[in-house]
Write an enzyme that holds these catalytic residues in place. Structure first.
Site, short mmCIF file in Angstrom:
data_model
loop_
_atom_site.label_atom_id
_atom_site.label_comp_id
_atom_site.label_asym_id
_atom_site.label_seq_id
_atom_site.Cartn_x
_atom_site.Cartn_y
_atom_site.Cartn_z
N ASP A 232 0.82 -1.20 0.00
CA ASP A 232 0.00 0.00 0.00
C ASP A 232 0.86 1.26 0.00
O ASP A 232 1.88 1.33 0.68
CB ASP A 232 -0.89 -0.01 1.25
N GLU A 262 1.25 -0.20 -4.94
CA GLU A 262 0.29 0.84 -5.31
C GLU A 262 1.01 2.18 -5.30
O GLU A 262 1.26 2.76 -4.24
CB GLU A 262 -0.88 0.87 -4.32
#
Length: 490
Positions: A232, A262
Site C-alpha cells: 500500500d 500501489e
C-alpha cells in the site's frame, strides 16, 4: 502447459462488518478456480483502530483477529483462525494469496507523549511555517491485549517522523514534523514531499524500525502461508526501503516472493522512475491505464480509442504492469473516486483480460455487483475470465487504425487446443474489422462469445475474417467449439 495469470481483488470498501468475510472467501475458492482466477488479493488482515476499520488504519500488525484489542477480538473480516482457513481453501484450489501490507503509518495508539515538533505546510511540506514547540501526540503503541506474544516490540515517538494532530491545541490542518527528524528525500514530489500521508508516520530511516518490520514480515509470511504482497501507498515511503526489504526477505526465504505496489500517479514517468529506483523488485498497478479507461468512459464517442494505451505502464513495461479497471479506492465516495462508467466496463475488461501484456486484476464489485451502492455487476465478466484462461494465447496483432472501431487478434497456440480469438470494440456505431487470424484457422467458424453478434464468421482460405461489434460495445470471437463450452458453462 502454461496458463494465463488472473488476479481478483477479493473485497471492496463497503463490506458488512459481520465478521464473516473470511468464511465467505473460503466458500468461494472453488468457484473462483473454476472460472480461471489464479491469484486473490485479500484485504488487510490485522487489527485496525476499530472493528469497523477496512484495514488501512493500522493498529497492531501481529493481531490477525486473535486478541481483545480496540474493543474487539475479530477484525471486520473475522478471526485469525478463519483467515488461515480461507488461505488454505484458496491453496486447496490452486489459487495464490496476496496479502495487503500497510507499512506507512500507525493509528489508534494506546498512550500520548509530549514531543517537540515544527509545523510544515500541509500543501508544501518543504515549507516550515512554525518554529519548534511542544505538542502532545498519540504515539505509544504498547498492545496491552497481546501482552508481548509474537513480539515484545512497542512503538513510541522515536519510531515516527511526524503526525497531523496536536492533542494539546486540538489544531488540525498542519503537518507536525518531530524535532531532529526530516521527511525522506526519495518519496513522491507531490506537495513538495509526500512522505507524510496520515496518522503516525513510520520513520523508515530508523534502523530499529526497519529491523522490526523485516522480522514482522517474515513472521507473517511463515505464520499465514501467503504467497505474495500487495504493498500500500508506496509513493509515501522511502524508495530505497522496499528495495532493501524485499531483497532481504527473499534471501531469507530462499525463494522468489512476488509483490505489487500501489503507486498512485497518472504520470508514467514517475512509475518507471520508481521501478528503476527499487531495482524492479516489484510490479506496479497501472494507474495511468485506469485513468485512460475513466476518461474514455466519460468522453464516449469523442474519445480516440487508438490512444487508449498511450502513456501506460502495460505498454512501456508490460512485465511489471498489473492492469485494473477499478478498485476500492476509486469507488464512489472515496478520495480517489474515478469509477469507470458502466457502459465502458466490458470494453475495459476485454482490454486487460484478452491481450498478451500485463497481469489483469478483477475488482470484486465488478464481478459480484455492489448492492450497497446500487452498482450492477459487469455483464459477461465471468465469460471473459474463462475466455482468457482457455483461448487468449498466441501471437497478437493490433488493428488500431480507426478512432472509434479498434480490434486485435490472438492467433492461438498448439498447447491450447482451439485457442485464439478476435476482439472488436466500438465506442460509436456498429463497426467491423477484417483481421488476419492465420491460415491454420482457414475454414473454422468463429462466434461472438458475448452474443452481441449472432451470425458466425468463417475464416477464409487466406486466414482472414471480417468481425463485427455493436455500437458502444465489445464482441469476442472464439472457435465455435469454445463458444459451446463458454455458453454452456456460464
Amino acid at each position: 502447459m502454461s496458463v494465463n495469470k488472473t488476479m481478483m481483488q477479493y473485497f471492496e470498501w463497503y463490506l458488512p462488518n459481520d465478521g464473516l468475510w473470511w468464511k465467505r472467501c473460503a466458500a468461494k475458492a472453488e468457484n473462483l478456480n473454476g472460472i480461471g482466477i489464479t491469484d486473490v488479493w485479500l484485504p488487510p488482515a490485522y487489527k485496525g483502530t476499530s472493528q469497523e476499520d477496512v484495514g488501512y488504519g493500522v493498529y497492531d500488525m501481529y493481531d490477525l483477529g486473535e486478541f481483545d484489542q480496540k474493543g474487539t477480538v475479530r477484525t471486520k473480516y473475522g478471526t485469525k483462525e478463519e483467515y488461515l482457513e480461507a488461505i488454505q481453501a484458496f491453496h486447496d484450489n490452486g489459487i495464490r494469496v496476496f496479502a495487503d501490507v500497510v507499512l506507512n503509518h500507525r493509528m489508534g495508539a494506546d498512550e500520548v507523549e509530549d514531543v517537540v515538533a515544527v509545523s510544515d505546510s500541509a500543501e508544501d511540506r518543504t515549507q516550515q511555517v512554525e518554529e519548534p514547540h511542544m505538542i502532545r501526540v498519540w504515539s505509544k503503541f504498547t498492545f496491552p491485549g497481546r501482552k508481548g506474544k509474537y513480539s515484545k516490540f512497542t512503538w513510541d515517538h522515536t519510531h515516527f517522523s511526524g503526525t497531523d494532530y496536536d492533542d494539546l491545541s486540538k489544531e488540525q490542518g498542519m503537518i507536525y514534523r518531530f524535532a531532529g527528524k526530516n521527511w525522506e528525500d526519495d518519496t513522491d514530489p507531490e506537495k513538495g514531499n509526500f512522505d507524510y500521508l496520515m496518522g503516525m508516520n513510520v520513520d523508515m530511516s530508523n534502523p530499529v524500525v526497519c529491523e522490526e518490520i523485516r522480522k514482522w514480515l517474515l513472521w507473517y509470511i511463515k505464520e499465514t502461508g501467503i504467497d505474495g504482497l500487495r504493498l500500500d501507498a508506496v509513493k509515501h515511503i522511502s524508495f530505497s526501503f522496499y528495495k532493501e526489504l524485499l531483497q532481504k526477505v527473499r534471501s531469507e526465504l530462499g525463494k522468489d516472493f512476488p509483490a505489487v505496489g500501489e503507486y498512485w500517479n497518472t504520470d508514467l514517468g514517475r512509475l518507471l522512475y520508481y521501478l528503476d529506483e527499487v531495482n524492479q523488485e516489484m510490479s506496479l498497478f497501472d494507474v495511468a491505464l485506469h485513468y485512460n479507461f475513466f476518461n474514455a468512459s466519460q468522453a464516449g464517442r469523442d474519445y480516440d480509442l487508438r490512444q487508449i494505451f498511450d502513456n501506460t505502464l502495460v505498454r512501456e513495461r508490460p512485465e511489471r504492469a498489473v492492469t485494473f479497471v477499478d478498485n476500492h479506492d476509486t469507488q464512489y465516495g472515496q478520495a480517489l473516486q474515478s469509477f469507470v462508467s458502466d457502459w465502458f466496463k466490458p470494453i475495459a475488461y476485454a482490454m486487460i483480460l484478452l491481450r498478451e501484456s500485463g497481469t489483469p486484476c478483477i475488482f470484486y464489485s465488478d464481478y459480484y455487483g455492489n448492492p450497497v451502492q446500487d452498482r450492477p455487476l459487469v455483464p459477461n465478466l465471468g465469460k471473459m475470465i474463462k475466455i482468457r484462461r482457455g483461448y487468449a494465447y498466441g501471437e497478437q496483432e493490433d488493428y488500431f487504425d480507426d478512432p472509434h472501431v479498434i480490434g486485435w487478434v490472438r492467433r492461438g497456440s498448439d498447447d491450447h487446443p482451439d485457442s485464439g480469438l478476435a476482439v472488436v470494440i466500438s465506442n460509436t456505431d456498429d463497426g467491423e474489422k477484417r483481421m488476419f487470424m492465420g491460415r491454420q484457422h482457414a475454414g473454422v467458424s468463429f462466434r461472438d462469445a458475448l452474443g452481441n453478434c449472432p451470425d458466425p464468421v468463417v475464416i477464409d482460405e487466406e486466414g482472414y475474417g471480417t468481425f463485427a461489434a455493436r455500437g458502444g460495445n465489445v464482441s469476442i470471437w472464439i472457435h465455435e467449439v469454445g463458444f459451446e463450452y463458454i455458453v454452456v458453462t456460464e
